[in-house]
Design a protein around this motif. Structure first.
Motif, PDB file in Angstrom:
ATOM      1  N   LYS A 110      14.774  25.925  67.607  1.00 56.44           N
ATOM      2  CA  LYS A 110      14.186  24.692  68.392  1.00 56.44           C
ATOM      3  C   LYS A 110      12.719  24.928  68.920  1.00 56.44           C
ATOM      4  N   ILE A 111      11.641  24.046  68.589  1.00 57.13           N
ATOM      5  CA  ILE A 111      10.456  24.039  68.613  1.00 57.13           C
ATOM      6  C   ILE A 111       9.992  23.482  70.085  1.00 57.13           C
ATOM      7  N   SER A 112      10.534  22.201  70.194  1.00 55.22           N
ATOM      8  CA  SER A 112      10.181  21.402  71.166  1.00 55.22           C
ATOM      9  C   SER A 112      10.919  19.968  71.550  1.00 55.22           C
ATOM     10  N   ARG A 113      11.000  19.433  72.481  1.00 57.39           N
ATOM     11  CA  ARG A 113      11.295  18.112  72.993  1.00 57.39           C
ATOM     12  C   ARG A 113      10.266  17.137  72.395  1.00 57.39           C
ATOM     13  N   LEU A 114      10.566  16.003  71.971  1.00 56.68           N
ATOM     14  CA  LEU A 114       9.635  15.331  71.688  1.00 56.68           C
ATOM     15  C   LEU A 114       9.801  13.763  72.430  1.00 56.68           C
ATOM     16  N   TYR A 154       4.184  13.923  66.207  1.00 55.88           N
ATOM     17  CA  TYR A 154       3.803  15.266  66.432  1.00 55.88           C
ATOM     18  C   TYR A 154       3.094  16.255  65.524  1.00 55.88           C
ATOM     19  N   THR A 198      18.752  28.190  71.176  1.00 52.19           N
ATOM     20  CA  THR A 198      18.154  27.617  69.898  1.00 52.19           C
ATOM     21  C   THR A 198      19.335  27.302  69.038  1.00 52.19           C
ATOM     22  N   HIS A 239      18.426  26.446  78.218  1.00 56.60           N
ATOM     23  CA  HIS A 239      17.128  26.050  77.681  1.00 56.60           C
ATOM     24  C   HIS A 239      16.631  27.422  76.982  1.00 56.60           C
ATOM     25  N   HIS A 246      14.860  16.242  69.877  1.00 57.94           N
ATOM     26  CA  HIS A 246      14.656  17.954  69.658  1.00 57.94           C
ATOM     27  C   HIS A 246      14.155  18.079  68.302  1.00 57.94           C
TER      28      HIS A 246
END
Length: 161
Positions: free
Chosen positions: A101-105, A110, A31, A28, A94
């Motif tokens: 990597k910024i975030s999970r969607l 967003y 990236t 986690h 993602h």
């Protein structure tokens, strides 16, 4: 005094060793492409519908941006994230900006906020519930848009490729 100093140095070395191991092994914290490899890939078997994603990015205020996803043969399933069995037509996305990597969607919209001046590459990957990046015929199921941001412009006109 010398014994305490050696004990303290030993503690610091052991602590740094554990810290390095944890941060380098935790998927986690990774990236970009390394993050995909950490979770692996999920090849969609022949005979299954191949999901697809298209994305659009539009101005959302004077200096902020809104991302919208259009999904085909894919549904968000946040309640199933983390399942061990791979899924092919449901999961999450993602978001990467310039390879980071910024975030999970878990939804189709967003708010990207501010983007850096210049060229910004926005990439969305579709991921299985087990976090693996979906692949079809050896290619990732993803979409990319390039946004050119010119902060000198006053009218809000921006180039989207």
């Amino acid at each position: 005094m010398m014994k305490k100093l050696r004990s303290w140095i030993s503690f610091i070395i052991i602590f740094l060793g554990f810290f390095y191991f944890y941060t380098s092994q935790n998927p986690h914290n990774q990236t970009g492409a390394a993050g995909h490899m950490a979770h692996g890939y999920v090849e969609i078997p022949k005979g299954n519908k191949i999901p697809a994603v298209n994305l659009s990015v539009s101005p959302d205020g004077p200096d902020t941006w809104l991302l919208k996803l259009n999904l085909f043969h894919f549904a968000f399933a946040p309640e199933k994230v983390g399942e061990k069995k791979p899924s092919y037509n449901e999961g999450h996305a993602h978001l990467y900006i310039n390879g980071k990597k910024i975030s999970r969607l878990y939804g189709e919209y967003y708010h990207l906020g501010n983007l850096e001046e210049g060229r910004n590459e926005v990439t969305i990957t579709l991921n299985s519930n087990n976090h693996g990046a979906l692949m079809a015929d050896g290619k990732p199921v993803q979409a990319t848009r390039v946004i050119e941001v010119n902060k000198q412009e006053k009218s809000g006109d921006h180039d989207l490729e």
